[in-house]
Design a protein around this motif. Structure first.
Motif, PDB file in Angstrom:
ATOM      1  N   PRO A   1       0.987   6.555   5.883  1.00 11.95           N
ATOM      2  CA  PRO A   1       0.735   5.602   6.971  1.00 11.95           C
ATOM      3  C   PRO A   1      -0.715   5.593   7.487  1.00 11.95           C
ATOM      4  O   PRO A   1      -1.267   4.531   7.731  1.00 11.95           O
ATOM      5  CB  PRO A   1       1.702   6.065   8.060  1.00 11.95           C
ATOM      6  CG  PRO A   1       2.819   6.690   7.309  1.00 11.95           C
ATOM      7  CD  PRO A   1       2.218   7.321   6.099  1.00 11.95           C
TER       8      PRO A   1
ATOM      9  N   ALA B   1       0.131   5.258  -0.545  1.00  7.79           N
ATOM     10  CA  ALA B   1      -0.686   5.503   0.640  1.00  7.79           C
ATOM     11  C   ALA B   1       0.184   5.903   1.829  1.00  7.79           C
ATOM     12  O   ALA B   1       1.073   5.162   2.213  1.00  7.79           O
ATOM     13  CB  ALA B   1      -1.493   4.259   0.982  1.00  7.79           C
TER      14      ALA B   1
ATOM     15  N   ALA C   1       0.826  -1.206   0.000  1.00  8.40           N
ATOM     16  CA  ALA C   1       0.000   0.000   0.000  1.00  8.40           C
ATOM     17  C   ALA C   1       0.864   1.261   0.000  1.00  8.40           C
ATOM     18  O   ALA C   1       0.579   2.226  -0.710  1.00  8.40           O
ATOM     19  CB  ALA C   1      -0.938  -0.012   1.208  1.00  8.40           C
TER      20      ALA C   1
ATOM     21  N   PRO D   1      -9.098  -2.939   8.109  1.00  6.47           N
ATOM     22  CA  PRO D   1     -10.005  -3.913   7.485  1.00  6.47           C
ATOM     23  C   PRO D   1      -9.482  -5.347   7.578  1.00  6.47           C
ATOM     24  O   PRO D   1     -10.251  -6.277   7.739  1.00  6.47           O
ATOM     25  CB  PRO D   1     -10.080  -3.456   6.028  1.00  6.47           C
ATOM     26  CG  PRO D   1      -9.768  -2.015   6.071  1.00  6.47           C
ATOM     27  CD  PRO D   1      -8.773  -1.826   7.185  1.00  6.47           C
TER      28      PRO D   1
ATOM     29  N   ARG E   1      -7.317   1.978   5.563  1.00  2.25           N
ATOM     30  CA  ARG E   1      -7.878   1.273   4.409  1.00  2.25           C
ATOM     31  C   ARG E   1      -7.358  -0.145   4.246  1.00  2.25           C
ATOM     32  O   ARG E   1      -7.969  -0.956   3.559  1.00  2.25           O
ATOM     33  CB  ARG E   1      -7.576   2.051   3.122  1.00  2.25           C
ATOM     34  CG  ARG E   1      -8.197   3.418   3.119  1.00  2.25           C
ATOM     35  CD  ARG E   1      -8.183   4.031   1.737  1.00  2.25           C
ATOM     36  NE  ARG E   1      -8.535   5.428   1.796  1.00  2.25           N
ATOM     37  CZ  ARG E   1      -9.775   5.864   1.901  1.00  2.25           C
ATOM     38  NH1 ARG E   1     -10.768   5.002   1.955  1.00  2.25           N
ATOM     39  NH2 ARG E   1     -10.018   7.164   1.970  1.00  2.25           N
ATOM     40  N   VAL E   2      -6.205  -0.442   4.826  1.00  2.00           N
ATOM     41  CA  VAL E   2      -5.628  -1.767   4.595  1.00  2.00           C
ATOM     42  C   VAL E   2      -5.525  -2.579   5.896  1.00  2.00           C
ATOM     43  O   VAL E   2      -6.064  -3.671   6.007  1.00  2.00           O
ATOM     44  CB  VAL E   2      -4.239  -1.643   3.931  1.00  2.00           C
ATOM     45  CG1 VAL E   2      -3.583  -3.007   3.786  1.00  2.00           C
ATOM     46  CG2 VAL E   2      -4.383  -0.984   2.564  1.00  2.00           C
TER      47      VAL E   2
ATOM     48  N   GLN F   1      -3.494   6.336   5.922  1.00  2.00           N
ATOM     49  CA  GLN F   1      -4.351   5.693   4.925  1.00  2.00           C
ATOM     50  C   GLN F   1      -4.147   4.182   4.935  1.00  2.00           C
ATOM     51  O   GLN F   1      -5.091   3.421   4.763  1.00  2.00           O
ATOM     52  CB  GLN F   1      -4.048   6.238   3.523  1.00  2.00           C
ATOM     53  CG  GLN F   1      -4.436   7.678   3.329  1.00  2.00           C
ATOM     54  CD  GLN F   1      -5.950   7.845   3.258  1.00  2.00           C
ATOM     55  OE1 GLN F   1      -6.665   6.971   2.818  1.00  2.00           O
ATOM     56  NE2 GLN F   1      -6.434   8.980   3.739  1.00  2.00           N
TER      57      GLN F   1
END
Lengths: 267, 342
Positions: free
Chosen positions: A171, A169, A164, A181, A177-178, A173
């Protein structure tokens, strides 16, 4: 053989699990339920009505328990997220000591710990407050959440975070987002454990809350000692139903192929 | 306009012996350079330093002459493809491909359009709304490739992107990478342990052993002009004969071979494909076939020439059996002398 087990075993298992609740159910709608009678001789909606009556301490207990358990679940999740990551992914000096200290509350009875630190609770004005009770419950809840998150992070392929980053992206984000989730199912399990530990806690609440903070288990215990068995039965229901609902909602996370923990194997 | 990458004196150590030592490498704009070496040689570490996933202890990484060491990975104009697809499990395939665009603030509709386009380019139309895990390993790696290329990075970093795939898929995805890289003209640094992959894909190969770059050049040079015995061995050269060079002539167990090398002890290196069997009246050395191995497309043979073992390869249809008397010719044009113990 397997068919026999299914025909005989399953009803036995379910019966054994559910049978104890039948008297509870009957008591909670009773006014009079003298010994030899199979069903209550006089029925009443008073006990269950107390659960929704804003004037009753039963509803207050329900609210108190819920607020405290949610707070414990939230804080324990935050601690577990970071501590679990450190323990699951990194080797560092003194890791074994940290692991031991984190898990110590599982081994050492909470009552011993709480008795020891109650002096400080009183000194800092935390005794007899919800905040104090939340803190005490965290002693019991944090190790479990940390254990769960440690294993979740140990199974996380962190190259997915690097992937990512290289795709642009920053940190925060990556986290939102990664990473979150990816660990969310495990986090839900951990938070559930924390909620349940807090929800059922009696001794720590009594010690730190000093009887001022009245949670459901405290009320239940008080009513069990009294002669008002119908209210005790209604309280027992209030104590049992939310965790069962939570478990039913999250059972997908505890078992099955995609479960974040090995759990009980495949469903 | 493609970007040029320069690695200057790049050194990475974790307190102990350096993992990457004093590495200088230039990647010309739009070319594909393969960093080749066995596992643990420091090639992946080098790639991670270029990506910004780790900070080198010394040295510099420059894109178009400007140092990027101060930039975190997300601010470097690059994309990276790892050994496994590493698709984000919480997103659809299209959202995975569009992730880089999203980070650049590209709007939803535009993202969708370009993601679908990128999926077309990797020959995966119609999977946009599936989830990771519903595709095969080869398909997922192609999605990963589409995700890296969709935002048109100036630099593409590939970390063993085919090694998790089985043989047939590997060739397919490899050819796709070659095609996409040429089309996009993106400067590419590619890490692999497979000399064939490096040979087929790369404009320039850099062979790394023990954290050091041993030789840099076009793939062919590694076969024809290895710089050292270790380089020759890594590229599968079986023939290395110790001898001495005097006045442009190597003397050793195979007699005399004219070479271009300085005087002194020297090991004559020649690929087994270059060694030929010749007639009794031609220039060569007599020997006896010691062993043969049929490999399907060729026959590998070991010939004992007065105690010296010479490896060679002949066509699968050439009759050659152990015990046969043959004459072996080592063409000087295909010979290289490397320092002993190198």
């Amino acid at each position: 053989m397997r068919a026999l087990a299914r025909v005989v075993g399953l009803p036995l298992l379910l019966g054994g699990l559910l049978l104890p609740f039948v008297p509870l159910l009957l008591w909670s709608v009773a006014r009079r339920y003298p010994y030899p009678a199979l069903l209550p001789t006089e029925r009443s909606s008073r006990p269950l009505g107390l659960l929704v009556d804003p004037q009753s301490e039963v509803l207050q207990g329900l609210v108190s328990s819920t607020v405290i358990a949610l707070a414990v679940a939230a804080v324990a999740s935050l601690v577990g997220l970071s501590a679990g990551r450190a323990l699951g992914l990194h080797a560092f000096r003194g890791k074994r000591l940290v692991q031991f200290l984190l898990l110590a509350p599982v081994v050492v009875p909470g009552i011993a710990v709480t008795l020891g630190i109650q002096v400080f609770f009183i000194r800092y004005g935390l005794a007899d407050t919800r905040r104090g009770v939340v803190l005490a419950h965290l002693i019991a809840a944090v190790p479990y959440v940390t254990l769960v998150m440690g294993s979740v992070y140990a199974n996380l392929d962190t190259r997915i975070e690097e992937q990512a980053r290289t795709l642009g992206a920053p940190p925060l984000q990556v986290l939102l987002r990664v990473t979150l989730p990816a660990v969310a199912p495990g986090l839900a399990v951990g938070a559930l454990f924390a909620f349940l530990i807090s929800w059922g806690e009696y001794v720590l609440t009594l010690l730190v809350g000093g009887g001022t903070v009245k949670t459901l288990p405290l009320l239940l215990y008080a009513y069990l000692g009294s002669t008002d068995t119908p209210v005790a039965a209604a309280l027992a229901f209030a104590l049992i139903v939310p965790p069962v609902l939570l478990l039913a909602l999250t059972s997908r996370l505890l078992a099955g192929q995609d479960a974040p923990l090995a759990g009980f194997g495949r469903a | 306009m493609a970007t040029r990458i320069d690695l200057e004196g790049l050194t990475v150590d974790y307190g102990g012996a350096p993992v990457v030592a004093d590495l200088d490498l230039a990647v010309e704009p739009g070319t594909l350079v393969a960093l080749l070496g066995p596992s643990g040689c420091g090639k992946s570490t080098t790639l991670r330093a270029v990506a910004g996933l780790l900070q080198p202890s010394r040295g510099d990484v420059r894109f178009d002459g400007r140092s990027v060491l101060g930039l975190p990975p997300e601010r470097r104009p690059l994309a990276m493809v790892f050994q496994s697809p590493l698709l984000f499990p919480s997103m659809s395939i299209a959202d995975n491909v569009g992730f880089g665009l999203r980070m650049q603030g590209v709007g939803r509709a535009e993202r969708r359009r370009r993601s679908l386009e990128a999926l077309e380019r990797v020959q995966l139309p119609g999977v946009a709304d599936r989830r990771p895990g519903q595709l095969s390993g080869g398909q997922e790696q192609r999605v990963s490739l589409a995700r890296a290329l969709v935002a048109q990075p100036q630099v593409l970093l590939l970390d063993e992107p085919f090694s998790a795939l089985d043989a047939a898929l590997r060739v397919e995805v490899r050819d796709l990478v070659a095609q996409l890289q040429r089309e996009a003209g993106v400067t590419t640094l590619f890490v692999t342990h497979d000399q064939e992959e490096a040979t087929v894909l790369a404009d320039t190969v850099g062979l790394m052993l023990d954290g050091r770059l041993q030789q840099v050049g076009p793939p062919r040079a590694f076969y024809e002009r290895p710089a050292s015995l270790r380089v020759a061995r890594f590229f599968g050269t079986a023939n290395a004969f110790p001898g001495t060079v005097v006045g442009g002539t190597w003397r050793g167990p195979l007699g005399e071979v004219p070479v271009r090398a300085a005087d002194g002890p020297g090991v004559l290196v020649v690929r087994q494909e270059a060694v030929r069997l010749v007639g009794a009246d031609e220039d060569g050395v007599d020997g006896v076939v010691a062993a043969t191995t049929f490999t399907g497309t060729a026959v590998q043979a070991r010939v004992d020439c007065a105690g010296t073992q010479v490896a060679l390869v002949v066509g699968a249809t050439t009759p050659l059996a152990a015990g046969a008397r043959v004459r072996v010719h080592v063409p000087p044009a295909h010979c290289t002398v490397v320092p002993p113990g190198s």
